[in-house]
Scaffold this motif. Structure first.
Motif, PDB file in Angstrom:
ATOM      1  N   ASP A 190       4.337   3.209  -0.935  1.00  0.00           N
ATOM      2  CA  ASP A 190       3.713   1.943  -1.304  1.00  0.00           C
ATOM      3  C   ASP A 190       2.427   2.194  -2.088  1.00  0.00           C
ATOM      4  N   THR A 191       2.458   1.915  -3.387  1.00  0.00           N
ATOM      5  CA  THR A 191       1.254   2.075  -4.210  1.00  0.00           C
ATOM      6  C   THR A 191       0.484   0.762  -4.354  1.00  0.00           C
ATOM      7  N   HIS A 226      -0.404  -1.364  -1.957  1.00  0.00           N
ATOM      8  CA  HIS A 226      -1.329  -1.641  -0.866  1.00  0.00           C
ATOM      9  C   HIS A 226      -1.957  -0.359  -0.323  1.00  0.00           C
ATOM     10  N   THR A 227      -2.170   0.587  -1.229  1.00  0.00           N
ATOM     11  CA  THR A 227      -2.844   1.842  -0.881  1.00  0.00           C
ATOM     12  C   THR A 227      -4.044   2.020  -1.798  1.00  0.00           C
ATOM     13  N   THR A 253       1.154   8.315   6.844  1.00  0.00           N
ATOM     14  CA  THR A 253       0.386   7.282   6.149  1.00  0.00           C
ATOM     15  C   THR A 253       1.128   6.771   4.914  1.00  0.00           C
ATOM     16  N   LEU A 254       1.695   7.660   4.135  1.00  0.00           N
ATOM     17  CA  LEU A 254       2.410   7.241   2.929  1.00  0.00           C
ATOM     18  C   LEU A 254       3.818   6.753   3.231  1.00  0.00           C
ATOM     19  N   ARG A 272      -4.093   3.295   3.443  1.00  0.00           N
ATOM     20  CA  ARG A 272      -3.047   2.274   3.384  1.00  0.00           C
ATOM     21  C   ARG A 272      -3.565   1.043   4.116  1.00  0.00           C
TER      22      ARG A 272
END
Length: 796
Positions: free
Chosen positions: A471-472, A474-475, A541-542, A623
């Motif tokens: 997810d880019t 909301h990071t 986390t990612l 995140r």
């Protein structure tokens, strides 16, 4: 004679003002782009050429062959033993300067709008002022860098730090805790240089530095070395001497060796055709200049072909004039001179208008990243530089001569007897295939450029919108600077809007160029891979999928699926527990993650390795819950001082940061440049088609009148006039599309992820070109349908 030719040329051009205007505007557009590129290249070639001894100054560069990399690497830096060897052992060396980069000043309290005055500098010794023509506005060059802790600031940096107050003797802190005292203010350099000169600290201040390529290869710090040779010295002999000395002084270690030292001329650092690892400062590669010059030449070629086509078409109506002049004794050379005089007059008018167009286009040109980054903006004053004007005059003469020579030679061949009988229009080398061929050539170039512009834009969009496997949106991405990673991630986990926090040596997707050789055993092939230092929370986390095993810890590493396959493992569970070599270090595989976009999307998914190495963590990834991005970023900035940051910690949205990374930004910019040139080429080609259609209507005025009297409808007239040009456009498309597919396919194949040149892209390109052509021809069809019938019937 010249005066007579010019008078006749001016009269002829004034008599056919529409033809003149179209030709002048077409040439002016192309010349404006050429002037801008010429001015920019001239400025780039002048980088560092202003130093008093620039013609005798060289940067020492090195080629290193490492024990684990089969390819030798060319570095802009050298081991720190080299400057002393050059100074003491090489005859003819007048001065040697050492530079080590870079450091940053801790100046967060200065200017929040400027990002906390993120001033960077280099370490250097006092010989810097001996090698380069740098002058101090305040301070003594003999002592300004003579002791530890001394600092020279540029006038701009001094004003940003201290305003109007006297900076001399003021204290400034470095981000690494070093303390400096300002001992000099650097006067504004007389020209541009590749060296970063915002701040220069004394080299003797420098203590232990982070590992560099030279630490591993030779146990030495890498420095940038600049030497000045005396007038009698032979650069080749000096280079050979220094190379031999250095290779003896730095024997092979751990399989690494110094393969060669070279002296790179100072004036060839910028716009160099060779790429260097660990460059210092800003120097543009020659490829940028080649591409811009190529586009400008292509546009000039289209404009020249446009002029030639219009001149031939117009000349078919002037064969009686040519015949009469020949009957009265004019030779072929005189006729050629007359047509060339017209071309030169058109060229002169176009050159003047090009300066106006160039001034208008300069702001858009200055917006290009390589111009802004390099600090080389163009202006109307730049274009009026006498040397550039001289070069522009030569360019105008060459372009006008090239454009006018073919029509002059073609139309001067008319035989007097045929011309006087008014049949020259049918015979004047007036073979229609020549005129049609010129028109087709213009549109071939236009179609290829339009397809290229669409392809570049779509490729940029593909890379920007690529699925990275996490997810880019909301990071948040946070460069840590001098703050320990665990301090920031611990703070982030305490925030209500944060779902998870981790740290890494570099965010996935930013670049990820290969930096390690992977090998399963001595008997297997080596594989190029990219390493990422991460903390234990990285995978979770990612949201990466752990296919087998566990996350990286201690000496255990995690491979992505592509790396596992490349190393010959049949399955992820086979890889877990197996040893692999990272360069010369043996590690055990403890896990395999599903493929994600570790490196830049331009390269596709490549082998990647996750290692646990807290010392290399330079970025935090946070995140967050949807909608809380701004709140978390603001809270982090407010907490920066409490976290021990010397400058505010700034969080950017991952997706935005990815979109701004080099490959995507470069492609978007390239799409803009190619799109601009394509638009100008299309406009020039359309102007040419407009004039040709106008002459077609003029030539067939009586025929159109007769057809309309006999009941022809407007659509019939449109078919009569338009079918010739539809055939021309169709021929151009048939030639251009395969050429565009081949040319664009070649550069698109360089990308791991690439767009296809399918029917939609090609069809859109053809429709755009057809729309321009349709407007040009349609305006003349409309004119033909509004002809006064009485005048039309009397026209012949």
């Amino acid at each position: 004679m010249l005066r007579s030719h010019l008078i006749v040329a001016l009269r002829g051009l004034r008599r056919d003002a529409r033809y003149t205007a179209l030709n002048v505007v077409g040439l002016a557009l192309a010349l404006a782009v050429a002037f801008l590129v010429l001015a920019w290249v001239r400025g780039e070639l002048a980088v560092d050429a202003w130093h008093e001894r620039a013609d005798r100054t060289y940067r020492v560069v090195s080629t290193v062959q490492s024990g684990f990399d089969p390819d030798p690497r060319l570095f802009a830096s050298v081991p720190d033993a080299v400057p002393a060897l050059a100074r003491d052992e090489v005859p003819g060396v007048e001065a040697v300067a050492e530079v080590v980069g870079r450091f940053y000043l801790a100046t967060a309290e200065g200017d929040e709008a400027a990002g906390g005055l993120d001033l960077g500098g280099v370490y250097a010794d006092g010989a810097l002022f001996d090698v380069f023509s740098l002058r101090l506005a305040e301070g003594d060059p003999e002592t300004a860098l003579a002791a530890p802790g001394r600092l020279v600031l540029s006038e701009h940096a001094a004003r940003r730090l201290f305003g109007d107050a006297d900076p001399m003797g003021r204290a400034v802190a470095g981000r690494d805790g070093a303390a400096f005292t300002v001992t000099g203010v650097l006067a504004e350099p007389a020209g541009r240089t590749h060296l970063p000169l915002e701040a220069i600290a004394s080299l003797s201040t420098l203590g232990p530095t982070p590992p560099t390529p030279w630490d591993e290869a030779f146990g030495a710090r890498d420095v940038y070395a600049y030497v000045v040779l005396d007038n009698a010295a032979d650069p080749d002999a000096s280079e050979a001497r220094l190379d031999a000395l250095a290779r003896r002084a730095l024997p092979e270690r751990a399989g690494a060796r110094l393969a060669a030292l070279e002296l790179q001329p100072l004036t060839r650092i910028n716009l160099s055709g060779r790429l260097f690892f660990s460059p210092l400062g800003t120097a543009l590669p020659a490829a940028v200049a080649y591409v811009l010059a190529g586009l400008a030449l292509l546009l000039l070629a289209v404009a020249c072909v446009n002029y030639a086509g219009l001149a031939v078409a117009r000349g078919l109506g002037r064969t009686q004039d040519v015949g009469v002049r020949k009957v009265l004794g004019a030779g072929r050379g005189t006729i050629v001179a007359q047509f060339l005089a017209e071309a030169l007059v058109v060229g002169a008018l176009a050159g003047g208008l090009a300066l106006v167009f160039g001034t208008a286009l300069a702001p858009a040109f200055n917006g290009l990243s390589f111009v802004a980054l390099d600090g080389s903006p163009l202006s109307g004053r730049t274009l009026l530089d006498p040397a550039l004007i001289g070069a522009a005059v030569v360019l105008v003469v060459l372009v006008a001569g090239a454009a006018g020579l073919y029509p002059a030679l073609l139309l001067s061949r008319v035989q007097p007897a045929v011309a006087v009988k008014a049949r020259g229009a049918a015979t004047a080398g007036g073979k229609l295939w020549v005129r049609k061929g010129l028109a087709v050539a213009q549109f071939v170039a236009a179609v290829v450029l339009v397809v290229t512009a669409f392809a570049v834009a779509r490729q940029a969009s593909l890379l920007t919108d690529a699925d990275y496997g996490f997810d880019t949106a909301h990071t948040l991405v946070v460069p840590l600077g001098d703050v320990p990673a665990e301090r920031v991630t611990a703070w982030a986990r305490s925030q209500p809007g944060v779902v998870g926090a981790t740290a890494t040596s570099r965010p996935p997707g930013f670049d990820g160029l290969p930096d390690v050789w992977l090998q399963r055993s001595a008997e297997t092939d080596r594989v190029e891979g990219t390493t990422y230092a991460v903390d234990p929370a990285f995978v979770g986390t990612l949201g990466l999928l752990l296919v087998e095993g566990e996350g990286p810890s201690g000496r255990g590493v995690v491979l992505n699926e592509t790396a596992a396959r490349a190393l010959g493992f049949g399955s992820p569970d086979e890889a877990v527990g197996a040893p692999v070599s990272l360069d010369s270090l043996r590690r055990d595989v403890v896990g395999v993650v599903a493929d994600y976009q570790a490196g830049t999307a331009a390269l596709g998914v490549r082998p990647a390795v996750l290692v646990a190495d807290p010392a290399r963590l330079r970025w935090a990834l946070l995140r967050v819950r949807p909608g809380s991005e701004g709140g978390v970023a603001g809270a982090l900035e407010a907490a920066s001082a409490g976290l021990g940051a010397s400058t505010p910690l700034r969080a950017g949205r991952y997706a935005d940061e990815l979109a701004a990374t080099g490959d995507k930004a470069l492609l978007r910019e390239a799409a803009g440049v190619v799109g601009l040139v394509a638009g100008l080429a299309l406009a020039v080609a359309a102007l040419g088609l407009l004039a040709l259609a106008a002459y077609a209507v003029q030539r067939r005025t009586c025929e159109v009148g007769v057809r309309r009297v006999l009941g022809a409808r407007p659509s019939d007239v449109a078919r009569l006039i338009g079918r010739e040009f539809a055939a021309l456009l169709g021929g151009a498309v048939v030639v251009a599309l395969p050429l565009a597919v081949v040319l664009n396919g070649a550069w698109l194949d360089l990308f791991g992820r690439r767009v296809g040149l399918g029917p939609a892209l090609l069809g859109a390109s053809v429709l755009l070109v057809a729309a321009f052509a349709g407007l040009a021809v349609g305006s003349q069809v409309w004119r033909a349908n509004r002809l006064d019938l009485v005048r039309a019937l009397r026209s012949e």
